[in-house]
Design a protein around this motif. Structure first.
Motif, PDB file in Angstrom:
ATOM      1  N   ILE A  61      -4.963  -7.373  -6.138  1.00 36.96           N
ATOM      2  CA  ILE A  61      -4.080  -8.078  -5.264  1.00 36.96           C
ATOM      3  C   ILE A  61      -3.564  -9.237  -6.171  1.00 36.96           C
ATOM      4  CG2 ILE A  61      -4.238  -9.477  -3.310  1.00 36.96           C
ATOM      5  CD1 ILE A  61      -6.971  -8.357  -2.634  1.00 36.96           C
ATOM      6  N   ARG A  62      -2.210  -9.161  -6.142  1.00 36.80           N
ATOM      7  CA  ARG A  62      -1.267 -10.342  -6.803  1.00 36.80           C
ATOM      8  C   ARG A  62      -0.212 -10.889  -6.171  1.00 36.80           C
ATOM      9  NH1 ARG A  62      -1.125 -10.412 -12.322  1.00 36.80           N
ATOM     10  NH2 ARG A  62       1.106 -10.555 -11.991  1.00 36.80           N
ATOM     11  N   GLY A  63       0.146 -11.979  -6.135  1.00 38.92           N
ATOM     12  CA  GLY A  63       0.940 -12.697  -5.521  1.00 38.92           C
ATOM     13  C   GLY A  63       1.021 -14.355  -5.835  1.00 38.92           C
ATOM     14  N   GLU A  64       2.210 -14.751  -5.662  1.00 40.56           N
ATOM     15  CA  GLU A  64       2.246 -16.297  -6.091  1.00 40.56           C
ATOM     16  C   GLU A  64       2.005 -17.208  -4.854  1.00 40.56           C
ATOM     17  OE1 GLU A  64       5.819 -17.174  -7.995  1.00 40.56           O
ATOM     18  OE2 GLU A  64       5.708 -15.686  -9.719  1.00 40.56           O
ATOM     19  N   ASP A  65       2.017 -16.742  -3.832  1.00 44.76           N
ATOM     20  CA  ASP A  65       1.798 -17.471  -2.628  1.00 44.76           C
ATOM     21  C   ASP A  65       0.952 -16.687  -1.564  1.00 44.76           C
ATOM     22  OD1 ASP A  65       1.963 -19.243  -0.375  1.00 44.76           O
ATOM     23  OD2 ASP A  65       3.972 -20.000  -0.758  1.00 44.76           O
ATOM     24  N   ARG A  66      -0.162 -17.166  -1.245  1.00 45.36           N
ATOM     25  CA  ARG A  66      -1.140 -16.632  -0.429  1.00 45.36           C
ATOM     26  C   ARG A  66      -0.387 -16.502   1.160  1.00 45.36           C
ATOM     27  NH1 ARG A  66      -6.887 -16.045  -1.572  1.00 45.36           N
ATOM     28  NH2 ARG A  66      -7.239 -16.656  -3.863  1.00 45.36           N
ATOM     29  N   ARG A  67       0.629 -17.129   1.526  1.00 45.37           N
ATOM     30  CA  ARG A  67       1.313 -17.305   2.647  1.00 45.37           C
ATOM     31  C   ARG A  67       2.111 -16.166   2.973  1.00 45.37           C
ATOM     32  NH1 ARG A  67       3.286 -23.428   2.353  1.00 45.37           N
ATOM     33  NH2 ARG A  67       3.720 -22.599   0.302  1.00 45.37           N
ATOM     34  N   ASN A  68       2.628 -15.714   1.807  1.00 44.20           N
ATOM     35  CA  ASN A  68       3.698 -14.563   1.987  1.00 44.20           C
ATOM     36  C   ASN A  68       3.188 -13.250   2.618  1.00 44.20           C
ATOM     37  OD1 ASN A  68       5.849 -15.923   0.608  1.00 44.20           O
ATOM     38  ND2 ASN A  68       4.965 -15.000  -1.627  1.00 44.20           N
ATOM     39  N   PRO A  69       3.987 -12.333   3.203  1.00 43.00           N
ATOM     40  CA  PRO A  69       3.504 -11.318   3.876  1.00 43.00           C
ATOM     41  C   PRO A  69       2.642 -10.480   2.711  1.00 43.00           C
ATOM     42  CG  PRO A  69       5.631 -11.418   4.429  1.00 43.00           C
ATOM     43  CD  PRO A  69       5.441 -12.606   3.237  1.00 43.00           C
ATOM     44  N   VAL A  70       1.697  -9.725   3.488  1.00 41.78           N
ATOM     45  CA  VAL A  70       0.704  -8.844   2.485  1.00 41.78           C
ATOM     46  C   VAL A  70       1.315  -7.504   2.465  1.00 41.78           C
ATOM     47  CG1 VAL A  70      -1.566  -7.844   2.096  1.00 41.78           C
ATOM     48  CG2 VAL A  70      -1.342 -10.089   2.613  1.00 41.78           C
ATOM     49  N   VAL A  71       1.504  -6.812   1.516  1.00 44.48           N
ATOM     50  CA  VAL A  71       2.141  -5.425   1.290  1.00 44.48           C
ATOM     51  C   VAL A  71       0.836  -4.596   0.742  1.00 44.48           C
ATOM     52  CG1 VAL A  71       3.484  -3.944  -0.161  1.00 44.48           C
ATOM     53  CG2 VAL A  71       4.453  -6.018   0.995  1.00 44.48           C
ATOM     54  N   LEU A  72       0.780  -3.499   1.610  1.00 43.44           N
ATOM     55  CA  LEU A  72      -0.322  -2.328   0.856  1.00 43.44           C
ATOM     56  C   LEU A  72       0.578  -1.405   0.473  1.00 43.44           C
ATOM     57  CD1 LEU A  72      -2.929  -1.027   0.306  1.00 43.44           C
ATOM     58  CD2 LEU A  72      -3.026  -0.534   2.978  1.00 43.44           C
ATOM     59  N   GLU A  73       0.529  -1.044  -0.988  1.00 41.54           N
ATOM     60  CA  GLU A  73       1.205   0.185  -1.449  1.00 41.54           C
ATOM     61  C   GLU A  73       0.493   1.479  -1.244  1.00 41.54           C
ATOM     62  OE1 GLU A  73       4.462  -1.226  -4.747  1.00 41.54           O
ATOM     63  OE2 GLU A  73       2.640  -0.447  -5.452  1.00 41.54           O
ATOM     64  N   LEU A  74       1.151   2.282  -1.028  1.00 41.83           N
ATOM     65  CA  LEU A  74       0.487   3.687  -1.086  1.00 41.83           C
ATOM     66  C   LEU A  74       1.035   4.506  -1.855  1.00 41.83           C
ATOM     67  CD1 LEU A  74       0.140   4.658   2.915  1.00 41.83           C
ATOM     68  CD2 LEU A  74      -1.450   3.356   1.242  1.00 41.83           C
ATOM     69  N   HIS A  75       0.466   4.545  -3.205  1.00 41.58           N
ATOM     70  CA  HIS A  75       1.235   5.350  -4.379  1.00 41.58           C
ATOM     71  C   HIS A  75       1.325   6.942  -4.040  1.00 41.58           C
ATOM     72  CE1 HIS A  75      -2.517   7.314  -5.694  1.00 41.58           C
ATOM     73  NE2 HIS A  75      -3.232   6.206  -5.757  1.00 41.58           N
ATOM     74  N   GLY A  76       2.011   7.379  -5.046  1.00 38.74           N
ATOM     75  CA  GLY A  76       2.652   8.944  -5.125  1.00 38.74           C
ATOM     76  C   GLY A  76       1.583   9.738  -5.965  1.00 38.74           C
ATOM     77  N   GLY A  77       2.163  10.739  -6.501  1.00 41.56           N
ATOM     78  CA  GLY A  77       1.576  11.421  -7.326  1.00 41.56           C
ATOM     79  C   GLY A  77       1.386  13.278  -6.684  1.00 41.56           C
ATOM     80  N   PRO A  78       0.220  13.420  -6.066  1.00 41.72           N
ATOM     81  CA  PRO A  78      -0.924  12.359  -5.806  1.00 41.72           C
ATOM     82  C   PRO A  78      -1.649  11.966  -6.853  1.00 41.72           C
ATOM     83  CG  PRO A  78      -1.535  14.606  -5.264  1.00 41.72           C
ATOM     84  CD  PRO A  78      -0.131  14.694  -5.611  1.00 41.72           C
ATOM     85  N   GLY A  79      -2.376  11.011  -7.160  1.00 40.07           N
ATOM     86  CA  GLY A  79      -3.126  10.426  -8.283  1.00 40.07           C
ATOM     87  C   GLY A  79      -2.450   9.566  -9.238  1.00 40.07           C
ATOM     88  N   ALA A  80      -1.256   9.075  -8.744  1.00 42.61           N
ATOM     89  CA  ALA A  80      -0.340   8.405  -9.807  1.00 42.61           C
ATOM     90  C   ALA A  80      -0.260   6.844  -9.407  1.00 42.61           C
ATOM     91  CB  ALA A  80       1.195   9.159  -9.564  1.00 42.61           C
TER      92      ALA A  80
END
Length: 360
Positions: A61-80
């Motif tokens: 979990i990384r970001g410069e401001d906790r007030r920003n929208p939270v993005v959950l990334e779903l990676h490709g690959g599969p397994g990448a």
């Protein structure tokens, strides 16, 4: 899908790198590590294992401001895992809190439990894991909803999450969006055969012809072989693989050499998910979404072409929807041109999910 291609491109370097190359890697990794430092007082930089679906799964979990929208990334690959792209996408963290998760079978999660410790490998299980992680993020970060950003293989899971859980997600962004239409995406297959024919690659053309156009009938090995043929037959895609993906892997400050070897093993292990995905009919599963819906596709992507994605988008109903092309981009469009992708996220997505215009 891309494990075999990555293996061909990078496994030799990882297995036995020269001393000079190792030295340069060390210097480059140190520079990239400094770029990743988050010093803003309202920022967040957390990484570790979270118990999800009965397994220890790696979450960053990384970001410069906790007030920003939270993005959950779903990676490709599969397994990448997308964690290797963190230096390339550092600018995203000024505007969003980016959550990168190594799914079961992927990278650090695969390394933690090994092949025997991954449990059930299915799209249904990945979807269930994603929902459990979402609940964890809502509690940990104190947010009501998170924004789904899915790329490549992750879009199979992403569409299902976006359709069925509007109470959890503020919007859906698909990039390198897969639309396989139950394995009947014939134009992509025909385009591959035409490229192979024009370039005189008779052996490769024979392999593609033997496979046949119905992707839902392919084995995991054929699915992987198809991806290799697509990537290596298209100059822009192959260049992206070498200059963006392999370089991001090799110089990742967040991965040791041992972890890179594990990364490739995890991708090969996860290829078993491929045949299940190829049977999905996106229209049959539903074109109605109760959340904002966005597709941002590489304009020259031959692996997940923009045309099928556009056809599906045209049939989608959603409170807000938008489609855009990322210029001069093949597969991995958001990582080849992270600046273009960020601009789309800021101009089209963030105002919708926050209800606020872009700050000047």
């Amino acid at each position: 899908m891309l494990g075999t291609v990555l293996g061909v491109s990078a496994a030799a370097a990882v297995a036995g790198p020269a001393a000079g190359l190792l030295g340069y890697r060390q210097v480059k990794r140190a520079s990239l590590a400094r770029r990743l430092h988050i010093t803003a007082p309202g920022g967040i930089d957390e990484a570790g294992f979270v118990r999800i679906g009965g397994l220890d799964q790696y979450v960053s979990i990384r970001g410069e401001d906790r007030r920003n929208p939270v993005v959950l990334e779903l990676h490709g690959g599969p397994g990448a895992s997308n964690l290797v792209f963190a230096p390339r996408t550092r600018a995203w963290e000024k505007h969003f809190t980016i959550v990168r998760w190594d799914m079961r079978g992927a990278a650090k999660t695969f390394g933690r439990g090994g092949p025997a410790g991954q449990g059930e490998m299915s799209l249904r299980r990945l979807q269930s894991d994603a929902l459990e992680l979402t609940e964890h993020l809502r509690a940990r970060l104190g947010v009501g909803k998170v924004l789904l950003v899915a790329n490549s293989f992750g879009t199979f899971v992403g569409l299902r999450l976006a359709r069925g859980n509007p109470e959890l997600f503020s919007g859906y962004v698909g990039t390198d969006q897969n639309i396989v239409a139950g394995g009947r995406d014939l134009p992509s297959y025909r385009a591959l055969c035409e490229r192979l024919r024009e370039s005189g690659k008779r052996k490769e053309l024979a392999a593609a012809t033997a496979m046949g156009p119905d992707a839902s009938a392919w084995s995991a090995e054929q699915w992987s072989q198809y991806a290799k043929l697509v990537v290596t037959s298209d100059p822009l895609t192959y260049d992206t693989m070498k200059t963006v993906v392999v370089r991001s892997l090799w110089f990742s400050p967040l991965h040791t050499l041992r972890e890179l070897r594990t990364y490739f093993k995890g991708m090969s292990f996860s290829e078993q998910l491929g045949p299940e995905a190829m049977g999905i009919d996106e229209w049959a599963e539903g074109t109605a979404f109760q959340i904002p819906f966005f597709l941002f596709q590489g304009d020259r992507d031959v692996l997940t072409p923009p045309e099928p994605a556009r056809r599906f988008f045209d049939d989608v109903t959603a409170p807000v929807k938008d489609f855009a092309l990322i210029r001069d981009a093949s597969h991995f469009a958001s990582f080849r041109h992270p600046d273009q992708f960020l601009d789309l996220m800021l101009t089209k997505v963030r105002p919708v999910v926050t209800g606020q215009p872009i700050a000047a």
